[in-house]
Design a protein around this motif. Sequence first.
Motif, mmCIF file in Angstrom:
data_model
loop_
_atom_site.group_PDB
_atom_site.id
_atom_site.type_symbol
_atom_site.label_atom_id
_atom_site.label_comp_id
_atom_site.label_asym_id
_atom_site.label_seq_id
_atom_site.Cartn_x
_atom_site.Cartn_y
_atom_site.Cartn_z
ATOM 1 N N THR A 149 1.194 -1.162 0.020
ATOM 2 C CA THR A 149 -0.136 0.048 0.135
ATOM 3 C C THR A 149 1.166 0.927 -0.226
ATOM 4 O O THR A 149 2.243 1.261 0.345
ATOM 5 N N ALA A 150 0.252 2.341 -0.839
ATOM 6 C CA ALA A 150 1.586 3.731 -0.594
ATOM 7 C C ALA A 150 1.254 4.267 0.803
ATOM 8 O O ALA A 150 0.179 4.389 0.922
ATOM 9 N N ILE A 151 2.617 4.827 1.311
ATOM 10 C CA ILE A 151 1.860 5.786 2.313
ATOM 11 C C ILE A 151 2.713 6.885 2.219
ATOM 12 O O ILE A 151 4.169 6.894 1.395
ATOM 13 N N PRO A 152 3.118 8.050 2.643
ATOM 14 C CA PRO A 152 3.737 9.216 1.802
ATOM 15 C C PRO A 152 5.434 9.505 2.489
ATOM 16 O O PRO A 152 5.554 8.549 3.601
ATOM 17 N N ALA A 153 5.798 9.342 1.029
ATOM 18 C CA ALA A 153 6.990 9.513 1.674
ATOM 19 C C ALA A 153 8.470 10.314 2.544
ATOM 20 O O ALA A 153 8.689 10.035 2.747
ATOM 21 N N ASP A 154 7.106 11.134 3.544
ATOM 22 C CA ASP A 154 8.100 11.624 4.396
ATOM 23 C C ASP A 154 8.386 10.647 5.832
ATOM 24 O O ASP A 154 8.834 11.275 7.152
ATOM 25 N N VAL A 155 7.400 9.395 5.814
ATOM 26 C CA VAL A 155 7.515 8.863 6.321
ATOM 27 C C VAL A 155 8.862 7.818 6.677
ATOM 28 O O VAL A 155 9.516 6.852 5.578
ATOM 29 N N LYS A 156 9.404 7.809 7.639
ATOM 30 C CA LYS A 156 11.336 7.414 8.058
ATOM 31 C C LYS A 156 10.946 6.199 9.622
ATOM 32 O O LYS A 156 12.417 6.391 9.707
ATOM 33 N N THR A 157 10.357 6.427 9.898
ATOM 34 C CA THR A 157 10.036 5.347 10.731
ATOM 35 C C THR A 157 8.845 4.228 10.443
ATOM 36 O O THR A 157 8.106 4.763 10.225
ATOM 37 N N MET A 158 9.296 2.689 10.654
ATOM 38 C CA MET A 158 8.320 1.826 11.265
ATOM 39 C C MET A 158 8.149 0.792 12.143
ATOM 40 O O MET A 158 9.689 0.963 12.194
ATOM 41 N N TRP A 159 7.690 0.737 12.947
ATOM 42 C CA TRP A 159 7.750 -0.276 13.750
ATOM 43 C C TRP A 159 6.225 -1.616 12.878
ATOM 44 O O TRP A 159 5.603 -1.694 11.967
ATOM 45 N N TYR A 160 7.379 -3.309 13.883
ATOM 46 C CA TYR A 160 6.926 -4.569 12.850
ATOM 47 C C TYR A 160 6.246 -5.459 13.963
ATOM 48 O O TYR A 160 7.239 -4.997 14.794
ATOM 49 N N ARG A 161 5.461 -5.712 13.883
ATOM 50 C CA ARG A 161 5.014 -6.952 14.729
ATOM 51 C C ARG A 161 5.687 -8.130 14.028
ATOM 52 O O ARG A 161 4.181 -7.966 13.110
ATOM 53 N N PHE A 162 5.883 -8.946 14.759
ATOM 54 C CA PHE A 162 5.962 -10.417 13.593
ATOM 55 C C PHE A 162 5.425 -11.479 14.854
ATOM 56 O O PHE A 162 6.021 -11.593 15.517
ATOM 57 N N SER A 163 4.358 -11.877 14.237
ATOM 58 C CA SER A 163 3.413 -13.255 15.480
ATOM 59 C C SER A 163 3.575 -13.868 14.599
ATOM 60 O O SER A 163 3.459 -14.629 13.447
ATOM 61 N N ARG A 164 3.741 -15.899 15.514
ATOM 62 C CA ARG A 164 3.747 -16.492 15.119
ATOM 63 C C ARG A 164 2.897 -17.455 15.867
ATOM 64 O O ARG A 164 2.155 -17.891 17.009
ATOM 65 N N ARG A 165 1.551 -18.755 14.759
ATOM 66 C CA ARG A 165 0.992 -19.649 15.734
ATOM 67 C C ARG A 165 1.013 -20.425 15.192
ATOM 68 O O ARG A 165 0.615 -21.031 13.634
ATOM 69 N N GLN A 166 2.037 -21.295 15.455
ATOM 70 C CA GLN A 166 2.859 -22.950 14.941
ATOM 71 C C GLN A 166 2.738 -22.797 13.521
ATOM 72 O O GLN A 166 4.286 -21.483 13.293
ATOM 73 N N ASP A 167 2.121 -22.722 12.048
ATOM 74 C CA ASP A 167 2.713 -22.966 11.464
ATOM 75 C C ASP A 167 2.556 -21.485 10.395
ATOM 76 O O ASP A 167 2.152 -21.481 9.257
ATOM 77 N N ASP A 168 1.120 -20.594 10.605
ATOM 78 C CA ASP A 168 0.818 -19.481 10.423
ATOM 79 C C ASP A 168 1.500 -18.216 11.243
ATOM 80 O O ASP A 168 2.211 -18.160 12.248
ATOM 81 N N TYR A 169 1.161 -17.393 10.376
ATOM 82 C CA TYR A 169 2.246 -16.135 10.659
ATOM 83 C C TYR A 169 1.279 -15.187 10.251
ATOM 84 O O TYR A 169 0.235 -14.435 9.597
ATOM 85 N N CYS A 170 1.722 -13.934 11.069
ATOM 86 C CA CYS A 170 0.936 -12.585 10.632
ATOM 87 C C CYS A 170 1.847 -11.086 10.894
ATOM 88 O O CYS A 170 3.005 -11.539 11.834
ATOM 89 N N ILE A 171 2.260 -10.821 10.169
ATOM 90 C CA ILE A 171 2.628 -9.153 10.168
ATOM 91 C C ILE A 171 1.972 -7.947 10.274
ATOM 92 O O ILE A 171 1.224 -8.339 9.522
ATOM 93 N N GLU A 172 2.557 -7.475 10.972
ATOM 94 C CA GLU A 172 2.167 -6.526 11.808
ATOM 95 C C GLU A 172 2.843 -4.406 11.467
ATOM 96 O O GLU A 172 4.091 -5.131 12.129
ATOM 97 N N CYS A 173 1.626 -3.135 11.431
ATOM 98 C CA CYS A 173 3.047 -2.264 11.557
ATOM 99 C C CYS A 173 2.223 -1.178 12.643
ATOM 100 O O CYS A 173 1.316 -1.369 12.404
ATOM 101 N N SER A 174 3.217 0.108 12.899
ATOM 102 C CA SER A 174 2.911 0.627 13.718
ATOM 103 C C SER A 174 3.675 1.583 13.130
ATOM 104 O O SER A 174 4.136 2.095 13.035
ATOM 105 N N PHE A 175 3.293 2.936 13.021
ATOM 106 C CA PHE A 175 3.506 3.775 13.053
ATOM 107 C C PHE A 175 4.041 5.167 14.411
ATOM 108 O O PHE A 175 5.288 5.543 14.637
ATOM 109 N N ASP A 176 3.620 4.348 15.501
ATOM 110 C CA ASP A 176 3.868 5.028 17.172
ATOM 111 C C ASP A 176 4.185 3.788 17.821
ATOM 112 O O ASP A 176 4.952 4.724 19.089
ATOM 113 N N GLY A 177 4.359 2.432 17.711
ATOM 114 C CA GLY A 177 4.881 1.394 18.224
ATOM 115 C C GLY A 177 3.287 1.101 19.191
ATOM 116 O O GLY A 177 3.950 0.343 20.395
#
Length: 201
Positions: A116-144
């Motif tokens: 997805t497109a986000i503005p070019a002035d975003v310079k930081t990003m948080w990520y959360r990677f989660s595991r439930r057995q052999d399935d996975y989730c990736i999340e993002c956050s602007f503020d943590g």
Amino acid sequence: MDLNKFHWIREPKNYFADEGRIEITTEPHTDLWQQTYYHFRNDNAPVFQTETDEKFFSFVVKTDFSSSNHRFDQCGIVMYLDSENWLKGSVEFENEKFQHLGSVVTNHGYSDWATTAIPADVKTMWYRFSRRQDDYCIECSFDGVTFSQMRICHMWEGAGTIRFGIYACSPEDSSFTAVFTDMSVTECMWKAHEGQQPDTD
């Protein structure tokens, strides 16, 4: 986190690492991609990750890519099992107007790319990677604090011991310094599904 338990795959020439901060200076023409659409394989990005047998957990990290400046410069989270089975989440620089916030999942040698497109002035990003057995989730956050889902996926080779961590790369003729802080492993923040029950057939 104990960085002594982390190991490099393709250790970069220039990096800095202590308990609270990791910096990776990318080298030109480094990337992770397998086959789909572009019909090439690129498997030379530096990856810094640790190993676990834990089936339920979340991994959080903050990325700073203030110095990214060229198309496809990127840094983020990764689970790299081998060259044909891995996933990653990152912001990829595009131009002075926008960037691509996205994820790539590679199963058995074929990659996809959801963005997805986000503005070019975003310079930081948080990520959360989660595991439930052999399935996975990736999340993002602007503020943590508030995280938004980017991707849920199944990894065909992701049921046993896995390796996860961070990466940075510059697929074209460029270089930048990616900064990673606030790394932690927590209980699984991707909660069990409530609602529709699994099929019984």
